[in-house]
Scaffold this active site. Structure first.
Site, PDB file in Angstrom:
ATOM      1  N   ASP A   3       1.854  -2.597  23.030  1.00 18.34           N
ATOM      2  CA  ASP A   3       2.591  -3.865  22.968  1.00 18.34           C
ATOM      3  C   ASP A   3       3.080  -4.322  24.340  1.00 18.34           C
ATOM      4  O   ASP A   3       3.346  -5.507  24.541  1.00 18.34           O
ATOM      5  CB  ASP A   3       3.786  -3.746  22.008  1.00 18.34           C
ATOM      6  CG  ASP A   3       3.375  -3.952  20.555  1.00 18.34           C
ATOM      7  OD1 ASP A   3       2.159  -4.017  20.276  1.00 18.34           O
ATOM      8  OD2 ASP A   3       4.274  -4.047  19.695  1.00 18.34           O
ATOM      9  N   TYR A  37       0.847  -1.199   0.000  1.00 17.79           N
ATOM     10  CA  TYR A  37       0.000   0.000   0.000  1.00 17.79           C
ATOM     11  C   TYR A  37       0.885   1.253   0.000  1.00 17.79           C
ATOM     12  O   TYR A  37       2.014   1.218   0.481  1.00 17.79           O
ATOM     13  CB  TYR A  37      -0.978   0.002   1.180  1.00 17.79           C
ATOM     14  CG  TYR A  37      -0.366  -0.205   2.558  1.00 17.79           C
ATOM     15  CD1 TYR A  37       0.224   0.844   3.264  1.00 17.79           C
ATOM     16  CD2 TYR A  37      -0.402  -1.452   3.169  1.00 17.79           C
ATOM     17  CE1 TYR A  37       0.762   0.657   4.522  1.00 17.79           C
ATOM     18  CE2 TYR A  37       0.133  -1.643   4.433  1.00 17.79           C
ATOM     19  CZ  TYR A  37       0.719  -0.585   5.106  1.00 17.79           C
ATOM     20  OH  TYR A  37       1.258  -0.779   6.350  1.00 17.79           O
TER      21      TYR A  37
HETATM   22  C1  LIG Z   1       5.428  -6.186  10.180  1.00 18.97           C
HETATM   23  C2  LIG Z   1       4.537  -5.426  11.091  1.00 18.97           C
HETATM   24  C3  LIG Z   1       3.476  -4.705  10.550  1.00 18.97           C
HETATM   25  C4  LIG Z   1       2.614  -4.007  11.378  1.00 18.97           C
HETATM   26  N1  LIG Z   1       1.564  -3.342  10.817  1.00 18.97           N
HETATM   27  C5  LIG Z   1       0.684  -2.713  11.628  1.00 18.97           C
HETATM   28  C6  LIG Z   1      -0.437  -2.017  11.069  1.00 18.97           C
HETATM   29  O1  LIG Z   1      -0.614  -1.940   9.848  1.00 18.97           O
HETATM   30  N2  LIG Z   1      -1.312  -1.424  11.927  1.00 18.97           N
HETATM   31  C7  LIG Z   1      -1.137  -1.488  13.293  1.00 18.97           C
HETATM   32  O2  LIG Z   1      -1.974  -0.955  14.010  1.00 18.97           O
HETATM   33  N3  LIG Z   1      -0.083  -2.123  13.846  1.00 18.97           N
HETATM   34  C8  LIG Z   1       0.828  -2.735  13.056  1.00 18.97           C
HETATM   35  N4  LIG Z   1       1.914  -3.354  13.616  1.00 18.97           N
HETATM   36  C9  LIG Z   1       2.059  -3.381  15.089  1.00 18.97           C
HETATM   37  C10 LIG Z   1       2.628  -2.094  15.645  1.00 18.97           C
HETATM   38  O3  LIG Z   1       3.844  -1.811  15.012  1.00 18.97           O
HETATM   39  C11 LIG Z   1       2.850  -2.194  17.153  1.00 18.97           C
HETATM   40  O4  LIG Z   1       1.765  -2.824  17.773  1.00 18.97           O
HETATM   41  C12 LIG Z   1       3.004  -0.785  17.758  1.00 18.97           C
HETATM   42  O5  LIG Z   1       4.111  -0.138  17.224  1.00 18.97           O
HETATM   43  C13 LIG Z   1       3.124  -0.848  19.286  1.00 18.97           C
HETATM   44  O6  LIG Z   1       3.314   0.459  19.775  1.00 18.97           O
HETATM   45  P1  LIG Z   1       3.773   0.704  21.261  1.00 18.97           P
HETATM   46  O7  LIG Z   1       3.841   2.190  21.423  1.00 18.97           O
HETATM   47  O8  LIG Z   1       2.915  -0.076  22.187  1.00 18.97           O
HETATM   48  O9  LIG Z   1       5.218   0.048  21.389  1.00 18.97           O
HETATM   49  P2  LIG Z   1       6.633   0.385  20.619  1.00 18.97           P
HETATM   50  O10 LIG Z   1       6.315   0.925  19.283  1.00 18.97           O
HETATM   51  O11 LIG Z   1       7.411  -0.832  20.764  1.00 18.97           O
HETATM   52  O12 LIG Z   1       7.215   1.571  21.507  1.00 18.97           O
HETATM   53  C14 LIG Z   1       7.818   1.333  22.752  1.00 18.97           C
HETATM   54  C15 LIG Z   1       8.718   2.520  23.102  1.00 18.97           C
HETATM   55  O13 LIG Z   1       9.216   2.325  24.418  1.00 18.97           O
HETATM   56  C16 LIG Z   1      10.613   2.544  24.446  1.00 18.97           C
HETATM   57  N5  LIG Z   1      11.139   1.726  25.556  1.00 18.97           N
HETATM   58  C17 LIG Z   1      11.254   0.371  25.588  1.00 18.97           C
HETATM   59  N6  LIG Z   1      11.738  -0.027  26.773  1.00 18.97           N
HETATM   60  C18 LIG Z   1      11.939   1.112  27.501  1.00 18.97           C
HETATM   61  C19 LIG Z   1      12.426   1.349  28.826  1.00 18.97           C
HETATM   62  N7  LIG Z   1      12.802   0.340  29.637  1.00 18.97           N
HETATM   63  N8  LIG Z   1      12.505   2.632  29.280  1.00 18.97           N
HETATM   64  C20 LIG Z   1      12.124   3.669  28.466  1.00 18.97           C
HETATM   65  N9  LIG Z   1      11.663   3.489  27.193  1.00 18.97           N
HETATM   66  C21 LIG Z   1      11.572   2.226  26.734  1.00 18.97           C
HETATM   67  C22 LIG Z   1      11.089   2.117  23.074  1.00 18.97           C
HETATM   68  O14 LIG Z   1      12.341   2.697  22.740  1.00 18.97           O
HETATM   69  C23 LIG Z   1       9.941   2.632  22.190  1.00 18.97           C
HETATM   70  O15 LIG Z   1      10.136   3.986  21.843  1.00 18.97           O
HETATM   71  C24 LIG Z   1       2.817  -4.024  12.795  1.00 18.97           C
HETATM   72  C25 LIG Z   1       3.913  -4.704  13.342  1.00 18.97           C
HETATM   73  C26 LIG Z   1       4.778  -5.392  12.487  1.00 18.97           C
HETATM   74  C27 LIG Z   1       5.950  -6.118  13.094  1.00 18.97           C
END
Ligand SMILES: Cc1cc2nc3c(=O)[nH]c(=O)nc-3n(C[C@H](O)[C@H](O)[C@H](O)COP(=O)(O)OP(=O)(O)OC[C@H]3O[C@@H](n4cnc5c(N)ncnc54)[C@H](O)[C@@H]3O)c2cc1C
Length: 396
Positions: free
Chosen positions: A296, A218
Site C-alpha cells: 500500500d 465468505y
Molecule cells: C475492506 C477491505 C477489504 C480488503 N480485502 C482484501 C482482499 O480480500 N485481498 C487483498 O489482497 N487485499 C484486500 N484488501 C487490501 C489490503 O488490506 C491491503 O492492501 C494490505 O493490507 C496492504 O498491506 P501493507 O503491508 O502494504 O500495508 P499495511 O497493512 O497498511 O501495513 C503497514 C504497516 O506499517 C506500519 N507503519 C505505518 N507507518 C509506519 C511508520 N512511519 N514507521 C513504522 N511503521 C509504520 C503500520 O503500523 C502497519 O503495521 C482489503 C482492504 C480493505 C479496506
C-alpha cells in the site's frame, strides 16, 4: 531501540510490519538476506477482518514454506458466486477449489488477516522485528540511507523498503501526492459460523451486486467465522481517522430491501468496523537510489479486485529476487530500478482494474447493468483470470 546489525552482506531495513513488510522479510530470508523490520506499533496486531488470497499470492507463501500453517487456518472456497441484489439470481459462478489449484498450481484461499499476519511473523528471523519504532524520515546518502525514528534514534541501511501502508513516511520522500477518497465506505464484521451454517458447510465467496452497493460474504479461520463486507456510498468522509466503529443498524437499514440471504447475514452481525476507502494515483517511480516502497505504500488500491495484500505479497517476492544477487551497496540502485520497472507495470494494471470494478459492481439497474450481467455470465472460465492468478512474482 535494539540494534541487531545484519552480519555480513547488505544492511536491509524494512519499515512497517504489515502483510507486505513481513512477507519481504520472509522472502529475503529465503535468499539468505538478513534484514531488520521497524514497526510503529508497540504490539503486533492485525484488524479482525477477512482476506481473499488468490493463487498469485498463495503460491508465493507456499514457496516460502508456509503452506502447512496456512492450510490449518485458511478456507478453500469451492467457487466465487455473483448474485443479483433483489432476486438472488445467479449472475456468474467461477469454480475455485481443485480446478483453480490445478490450473495455477496454488489454491484460492480465504483467511483471517490476523492468522496470516501471525504466520508471517513467526517466519521472521529472531531479533529482526523492532516494535515501537516509528520512522519519521529517510535521508539519502551516496551509499545508503539514514532512517530517523520518533524516539530520536537513527539507523544506517544500504537499502530501505517502505512497507508502511497508505500513509507511508518512506513514500513521502518520493512524491508529494495525497490519498484520494473514493466516495465509498465499507462495513466489515465477523460472525460465528454456527449462526450461518450454510456459509460454513458450503464455503463460497458470495457477492451480491446492486445499485450503488455490493456485499461480499465468505468463511475464514478454518470456517469458524464468516466474514462480511458491505459497501455503501458516502459522499464525504468527515472523520479524522479512516476507520471507526460502525453501527450495525445503519448497514442493516441500507440493505433492508435486499434479498433475504443478505439480510440474514447482516442480521447475524453483533458489531461492525467502518472503513473509508482511499487509493492514490500510480506514481511514475517508486524508487530513488537506495529507497523503494511496496504494498500500500507503493500502490494503495481499492479493494474491488481483492488484490491489495496479494500485490504486496507479489512485490515482496519480486523485490527479494531482485536484491538477492546484490552484495555491494553500490549495486543497490540498479536492482531496485529493475524491481520498480517490473512491479509498476504489473500493479498498474491491477490498480486500474480495481478502479474499473468500483463502477462496474455498483451499476444502477438498467441497460448498462444488463450488459454487465451478460458479461459476467460469459466470463466465468478460470482462463479469464490467467493474467492475474497465473503471475509468478519470483520469476522477475
Ligand atoms: C475492506 C477491505 C477489504 C480488503 N480485502 C482484501 C482482499 O480480500 N485481498 C487483498 O489482497 N487485499 C484486500 N484488501 C487490501 C489490503 O488490506 C491491503 O492492501 C494490505 O493490507 C496492504 O498491506 P501493507 O503491508 O502494504 O500495508 P499495511 O497493512 O497498511 O501495513 C503497514 C504497516 O506499517 C506500519 N507503519 C505505518 N507507518 C509506519 C511508520 N512511519 N514507521 C513504522 N511503521 C509504520 C503500520 O503500523 C502497519 O503495521 C482489503 C482492504 C480493505 C479496506
Amino acid at each position: 531501540m535494539s540494534s541487531t546489525g545484519n552480519g555480513p552482506g547488505l544492511r536491509v531495513a524494512v519499515v512497517g510490519a504489515g502483510i507486505g513488510g513481513l512477507t519481504a522479510v520472509a522472502a529475503l530470508k529465503r535468499h539468505g538476506v538478513r534484514c531488520d523490520v521497524y514497526e510503529q506499533a508497540e504490539h503486533l496486531r492485525e484488524v479482525g477482518a477477512g482476506l481473499q488470497l488468490a493463487p498469485n499470492a498463495s503460491g508465493v507463501l507456499h514457496r516460502l514454506g508456509l503452506a502447512e500453517p496456512l492450510r490449518r487456518v485458511a478456507v478453500r472456497p469451492a467457487a466465487v458466486e455473483m448474485r443479483r441484489w433483489d432476486t438472488g439470481t445467479l449472475l456468474g459462478r467461477t469454480e475455485l477449489g481443485d480446478a483453480c489449484e490445478r490450473r495455477f498450481a496454488a489454491p484460492y484461499l480465504t483467511v483471517h488477516r490476523a492468522d496470516l499476519h501471525r504466520i508471517l511473523a513467526t517466519a521472521c528471523p529472531e531479533g529482526s522485528l523492532h516494535l515501537g519504532s516509528r520512522c519519521t524520515e529517510v535521508v539519502e546518502h551516496d551509499e545508503g540511507v539514514q532512517l530517523r525514528f520518533a524516539d530520536g534514534s537513527s539507523r544506517h541501511a544500504d537499502v530501505v523498503i517502505g512497507a508502511d501502508g497508505i500513509h507511508s513516511a518512506v513514500r513521502a520522500g518520493l512524491a508529494a501526492d495525497a490519498p484520494r477518497y473514493s466516495g465509498t465506505v465499507v462495513y466489515r464484521g465477523l460472525v460465528p459460523a454456527d449462526r450461518l451454517p450454510r456459509h460454513r458447510d458450503d464455503p463460497h465467496v458470495r457477492l451480491w451486486l446492486g445499485p450503488g452497493k455490493h456485499c461480499v460474504v465468505y468463511p475464514v479461520a478454518g470456517s469458524s467465522l464468516v466474514n462480511v463486507v458491505a459497501t455503501l456510498p458516502a459522499r464525504e468522509w468527515a472523520g479524522e481517522s479512516w476507520t471507526a466503529r460502525g453501527d450495525v443498524a445503519d448497514v442493516r437499514a441500507a440493505y433492508a430491501d435486499w434479498h433475504a440471504d443478505v439480510r440474514e447475514v447482516l442480521d447475524a452481525l453483533d458489531e461492525v468496523g467502518l472503513w473509508a476507502l482511499h487509493d492514490r494515483d500510480p506514481l511514475p517511480s517508486w524508487t530513488r537510489g537506495h529507497r523503494t516502497v511496496l504494498g500500500d505504500a507503493a500502490h494503495p488500491m481499492l479493494p474491488f479486485l481483492a488484490q491489495g495484500a496479494n500485490q504486496a505479497i507479489e512485490d515482496a517476492a519480486a523485490l527479494a529476487t531482485c536484491l538477492s544477487p546484490v552484495s555491494e551497496p553500490a549495486s543497490v540502485p540498479e536492482a531496485l530500478a529493475r524491481y520498480d520497472e517490473v512491479r509498476r507495470a504489473r500493479t498498474g494494471r491491477v490498480h486500474a482494474g480495481a478502479r474499473r470494478n468500483h463502477g462496474m459492481l455498483h451499476l444502477p439497474d438498467g441497460s448498462e447493468q444488463r450488459r454487465r450481467d451478460a458479461e459476467l455470465r460469459e466470463a466465468t472460465d478460470l482462463a479469464t483470470q490467467d493474467w492475474l492468478y497465473g503471475y509468478d512474482a519470483f520469476a522477475v
